[in-house]
Every structure is written in C-alpha cells, then in structure tokens.
Design an enzyme around this catalytic site. Structure first.
Site, PDB file in Angstrom:
ATOM      1  N   ARG A 314      -9.178  -5.418 -42.220  1.00  0.00           N
ATOM      2  CA  ARG A 314      -8.969  -3.899 -42.338  1.00  0.00           C
ATOM      3  C   ARG A 314      -8.492  -3.516 -43.208  1.00  0.00           C
ATOM      4  O   ARG A 314      -9.504  -2.327 -44.526  1.00  0.00           O
ATOM      5  CB  ARG A 314      -8.839  -3.308 -41.220  1.00  0.00           C
ATOM      6  CG  ARG A 314      -9.537  -3.364 -39.944  1.00  0.00           C
ATOM      7  CD  ARG A 314      -9.196  -2.636 -38.658  1.00  0.00           C
ATOM      8  NE  ARG A 314      -9.604  -1.584 -38.760  1.00  0.00           N
ATOM      9  CZ  ARG A 314      -9.018  -0.201 -39.603  1.00  0.00           C
ATOM     10  NH1 ARG A 314      -7.527  -0.291 -39.663  1.00  0.00           N
ATOM     11  NH2 ARG A 314      -9.293   1.130 -39.659  1.00  0.00           N
ATOM     12  N   CYS A 343      -4.857 -16.387 -51.940  1.00  0.00           N
ATOM     13  CA  CYS A 343      -5.065 -15.834 -53.690  1.00  0.00           C
ATOM     14  C   CYS A 343      -6.167 -14.635 -54.032  1.00  0.00           C
ATOM     15  O   CYS A 343      -7.486 -15.267 -54.787  1.00  0.00           O
ATOM     16  CB  CYS A 343      -5.356 -17.321 -54.329  1.00  0.00           C
ATOM     17  SG  CYS A 343      -3.860 -18.457 -53.850  1.00  0.00           S
TER      18      CYS A 343
END
Ligand SMILES: *Cc1c(COP(=O)(O)O)cnc(C)c1O
Length: 419
Positions: A314, A343
């Site tokens: 979210r 990453c």
C-alpha cells in the site's frame, strides 16, 4: 477499537505477546486478531439495526484468508467476490453459496458459469454484454441467474485516484444516465432475473457526502425503473467506508454511515446489501517485522526492516500511511525513513517520520495492515510469500504458511532446448 495493546511495555495481540510469534514463526508475518474481526463485524451490523432487510457480504479481496473468512462466516457474513478463485475460497470457508455476491468488471464466461454451478446468490453485472452472456449461459443450463445492474453514479469519492471507482471515467458499472435503457433490455432476457441495482464508488472514503449523493441518484433511478414497470427488490450499496490509519484521522463511524443509509433509503422498500471490506479487517491486523539495520542517511537515518513492498504494497501503490510502532518501545523517539530490503526506492514505508527509537534486532509493527495487506503480497526479489497468523485469546495458529522462495522456484523450469 482493536485488541493490539501494550502490557508491561510489550505489544500484544489479544493475550499473545508479539515477540513469541516472531520467535516461533519468524518475521515478517501478518498477525490478525479474531476478537477484533468479530467486534468490527458486530459494530457494522449493529450500525444497520434500523434497516429491516439486509445482507452483509464481506469484500474478501481485502483479506481472503480462509481462517479470517471462517471467523466472518460465523458472524453471519456472506462474501463479495471478484474472481472464481475468491468464489471458491468463500465456499471453502463455510459461507453459504446463496450469501455470495459476484462483482468485478472482467468476469469470464467460465467464471459466470462457475457462479451458476455453485448456486451463488447474486451477480452484479457491470455492462450489457456481460448480462447478455450470463443470461445465455444460465438459459442453456435451464437456470435463472439472480442479478443486479451496477451503475456508475459519477460522483467524486474524494479518495486516492487508484481506488476511486464511481466517476464517469472509471471502468466500473454503466452510466446512470443510460442505465434505464440497459436495464430494460436485460430484464427481458430469459435466464436472468434482474432484480435491482448495485454501486460502489471507491475505497477508504473519509466523508459520507459522496456516498449520500450517489445513493440519492440511485433512489431516483429506482423510482424511474419502477415507473417503467420493473420490479426492484434489491439494492447493493457496496463498501468503501474508511478507517483511521494515523492519529487525527477521523473517518465517519459505522453508526454515522448506518444512520445516513437508513435516512436516505427509508422509502426504497428493498433488501439492502452491503459490501464492507477495510472497515472490518483493516485494524484487525498488523505486519510484524524485525529491524535489520539502522543506516545513516543524508536527511535522516534509514531504518531497514525485514518486511518490504512485496509484503505490504500500500505505501508503494497509494502513498499510504501505516503507523509504525516498536514492540518494546523505550519511550525515546528518532526521525527516520523506514525502508525494506527490495531494490527499489519505492520500497519505502515512511519518509523522515518521527518514530519509536529502534535498533537492529528490535521488533516493530505496521498497524492497520489487516486489509489489502497479505492479499497483495508477491515474491518480488525472490522473497518468500509472507505468512499469516490468527490470534484467539491466548492461542494462535498459522493460517497461511510462509511459502519459501525455493517452492516458487520449484514450479519453474528451464527449457531443455536452451543448451
Ligand atoms: C473493493 C470493493 C469493496 C470493498 O471496499 P472497502 O473499501 O474495502 O470497503 C466492495 N465492493 C466492491 C465491488 C469492491 O470492488
């Protein structure tokens, strides 16, 4: 109100200290509270006490865990499903097929047929060709599909654009202006019992005004449809009620919502259907995580936790706020950005926020993670799929296993024609 609270300086889920779950199950892990789910289900139902005929269908896309669904089934809740997979889950959890409503803008013919075969209670038709297809499939099976037509009332729900669904430009429902003609054509089809209207204007709504505006429009539509000779017996008002994510958030209460609905729909003389999701499950869950490292940053320190955007999407998807709390707070605070190991810079839960002071090895939680949390998890970066735990008083059980990255890899293959 929820059942996550500190006792002697340690955060508990009901009667279970969270460090115990971290030790026995590992982190990251979602932790749900049965008592909180039940309380929210009760509060929402009580808020509708003045509505004589009603059906509550939990929007299971927000938390489709079978254990969670069983808790809500026991509370008399049905399910609002948006795929064949969710339909099978709702039934597997013990919900009665007739208590299941099938929403969703892209149901396939196979999913429509599945709904008929399982004997679900209602199809929410999103556009005319879908209604025609459903009628054909049902007629071929010598069945009658109970259905309502979803309209798009063209109101601005005042929420994040990605979870706003009731503006004319959104993909959902048919325009309320063209609804009478479409209703008229679909109502004539054998195989279909078109019995009413559905709407759902968006999620995390923090004002009742757009809901009321939409309901008033639907009230006028019902009158028009009845004047045209149609029998309107069911109206599905959708979900969308917001929950507090941070201090100062003050969304309308279920009681305020129920009072508004009762007032606006007083003369409708229909069975009302509700599809709450977040308001039931949101504050019934936390994501428990361990701090891996604290790393100095240019603006503020980075608190690097072992949960990431693949576990709780979210913040990355909607810039959403989740409160972050230490499981054993010292009383001191720090200013930090909270990030996961993935990453991508998008893997950021909070930027330059004042939080409980934490150090490597400490446990912490993201609050209000019971809705649109685990259900959106992925294995991005070849991370394991996050597990889920359900607490009930002084006991708990793993209701969804951690799926190791190796299990995912085992489902892949390398073609033998690549040498
Ligand atoms: C997502 C959705 C809901 C639930 O929304 P919440 O904001 O979680 O209450 C209800 N109905 C439909 C059709 C939905 O798509």
């Amino acid at each position: 109100m929820d059942h996550f609270a500190y006792r002697d300086g340690v955060l508990y889920a009901e009667d279970i200290p969270l460090p115990r779950i971290a030790e026995e199950i590992g982190t990251p892990v979602y932790v749900y509270s049965r008592a909180t789910l039940e309380r929210h289900a009760q509060v929402f139902r009580d808020a509708l006490a003045d509505i004589p005929r009603k059906h509550i269908a939990f929007a299971i896309k927000c938390n489709p865990n079978l254990g969670v669904l069983r808790v809500l089934a026991r509370q008399g809740y049905g399910a609002d499903v948006v795929s064949g997979g969710e339909l099978e889950r709702a039934i597997a959890s013990g919900m009665a097929p007739e208590d299941i409503v099938f929403s969703g803008v892209g149901k396939t013919r196979a999913e429509l047929a599945l709904g008929l075969d399982r004997g679900i209670g209602q199809f929410n038709i999103e556009h005319e060709p879908e209604g025609v297809a459903l009628a054909e499939i049902a007629a071929r099976k010598e069945m009658t599909a109970q259905a309502v037509l979803r309209v798009n009332p063209d109101v601005d729900a005042g929420t994040h654009a990605k979870i706003s669904t009731g503006k004319a430009e959104n993909k959902f429902g048919v325009g309320i202006d063209v609804a009478p003609q479409i209703f008229d054509r679909l109502a004539r089809l054998p195989g279909l019992k078109l019995r009413g209207i559905a709407l759902h204007i968006g999620s995390q709504l923090t004002s009742l005004d757009p809901l009321e505006a939409a309901f008033v429009r639907v009230g006028r539509l019902i009158a028009d449809l009845r004047a045209a000779g149609h029998d309107i017996t069911h109206v599905d008002l959708g979900g969308g009620l917001g929950v507090p994510y941070k201090e100062g958030d003050n969304p309308p209460s279920p009681a305020d919502y129920g009072a508004m609905v009762a007032r606006v729909t007083r003369d409708w003389d229909v069975a009302l259907m509700f599809e709450p999701g977040r308001v039931i499950a949101g504050n019934a869950g936390v994501l428990l995580t361990e701090v891996l490292w604290v790393k100095p940053g240019a603006q503020s320190d980075f608190v690097i936790v072992d949960a990431a955007m693949n576990d709780l999407a979210r913040p990355a998807l909607y810039d959403a706020w989740h409160d972050f709390q230490a499981v054993r707070p010292s009383g001191e605070t720090m200013t930090a950005s909270i990030v996961g190991p993935v990453c991508e810079t998008g893997d950021t839960f909070a930027r330059d926020r004042v939080i409980d002071k934490v150090a490597a090895g400490d446990l912490a939680v993201f609050r209000t993670a019971g809705a649109y949390g685990a259900t959106m998890a992925s294995t991005y970066n070849s991370r394991s799929l996050v597990p889920e735990v359900l607490v009930d008083g002084d006991r708990y059980i793993v209701v969804a296993d951690r799926i190791p990255a190796g299990t995912i890899m085992a489902a892949e293959r390398v073609p033998d024609w690549i040498d």
